[in-house]
Design an enzyme around this catalytic site. Structure first.
Site, PDB file in Angstrom:
ATOM      1  CB  THR A   1      -9.577   6.021  -3.664  1.00 44.90           C
ATOM      2  OG1 THR A   1      -9.940   4.730  -3.169  1.00 44.90           O
ATOM      3  CG2 THR A   1     -10.197   7.084  -2.776  1.00 44.90           C
TER       4      THR A   1
ATOM      5  CE  LYS B   1      -6.948   1.312  -3.565  1.00 44.98           C
ATOM      6  NZ  LYS B   1      -6.771   2.781  -3.431  1.00 44.98           N
TER       7      LYS B   1
ATOM      8  CD  GLU C   1       1.208  -1.890  -0.533  1.00 42.88           C
ATOM      9  OE1 GLU C   1       1.167  -1.339  -1.642  1.00 42.88           O
ATOM     10  OE2 GLU C   1       0.485  -2.859  -0.236  1.00 42.88           O
TER      11      GLU C   1
END
Length: 268
Positions: A28, A140, A173
């Site tokens: 992203t 990811k 995270e």
């Protein structure tokens, strides 16, 4: 709006392997006036992921042209760059798949992110835990079911985001960002060797800290270590660096070191 291999469209084939198996990777990207920020770092992370998955890489010069075509022309925006292995194969087998598929979608910059950058973020702690998966740790990839469940978990608790632990009770995270915290003159952040996503801004924060001579420790830390911090911040490619001002019941100041990282990274 979606761009599929450079052509505007709204559909992909039902035989697409990302649709069927999450077979691919994505990143992203924050954009400004039509330009992707930290483009080379996003390409590097995608290359590392696709090489791990043995997916044929697209022509990155062509992808950059598609990104420029898709990006919002004025002001801040965002792009999701998604690469699927492609269509075909029998069951899980990727044999015979010869062309990856690049999908790019653009979206408006989240307006509340500026508030988070200025005022900070309040976090919960997810009750669900991340599984241990060193094979895919740091990447990811397109299978994000754990993150879907974790996001639902913290939203049901009434928080917009939350700290995520792994099955060994180590901090990893948040559901959407990497975590850093400061104790004394040391910067701490979880290792991404067993699970989690190693973000582009995480990499920049570590580089900035090391360049300034700050001690940086990557490792396995429990929630008590995080909660005893002097200051805490979170980061991802869209948000940049944002202070964490509360975790469940405990409040934290917006620290000078956090503001320094915001000044050096968010303004880049």
């Amino acid at each position: 709006m979606y761009w599929i291999n450079g052509v505007q469209g709204e559909t992909v084939s039902a035989s697409d392997r990302s649709f069927n198996y999450g077979d691919g990777g994505f990143t992203t990207i924050k954009t400004f006036d039509g330009q992707p920020l930290f483009w080379s770092l996003h390409v590097e992370r995608m290359q590392t992921c696709l090489q791990l998955l043995h997916i044929i890489e697209p022509d990155w010069n062509q992808v950059r042209a598609w990104v420029n075509q898709a990006a919002i022309e004025q002001g801040l925006g965002g792009l999701k760059l998604h690469v699927s292995r492609g269509c075909g194969g029998r069951g899980y087998s990727p044999v015979g798949v010869t062309e990856s598929i690049v999908t790019i979608s653009e979206f408006g910059y989240p307006t509340h992110y500026k508030d988070w950058q200025r005022d900070g973020v309040e976090l919960g702690v997810a009750e669900l835990k991340l599984g241990i998966n060193p094979l895919l740790a740091g990447h990811k990839h397109n299978n994000r079911l754990e993150q879907v469940l974790l996001k639902a978990d913290v939203e049901q608790q009434g928080f917009q985001d939350g700290v995520v632990l792994d099955l060994n009770e180590h901090v990893v995270e948040t559901t959407m960002a990497n975590l850093f915290w400061i104790q004394g003159k040391t910067l701490y952040t979880p290792s991404m060797e067993k699970c989690g996503v190693s973000g582009v801004i995480r990499r920049l924060v570590i580089q900035e800290a090391q360049k300034s001579g700050m001690k940086v420790l990557l490792g396995e830390f429990d929630i008590a270590h995080l909660m005893s911090a002097d200051e805490i911040f979170m980061c991802n490619s869209l948000l940049g660096v944002a202070p964490v001002v509360k975790i469940t019941h405990k409040s934290y100041p917006v620290g000078i070191i956090t503001r320094d990282f915001q000044e050096s990274i968010n303004s880049a």
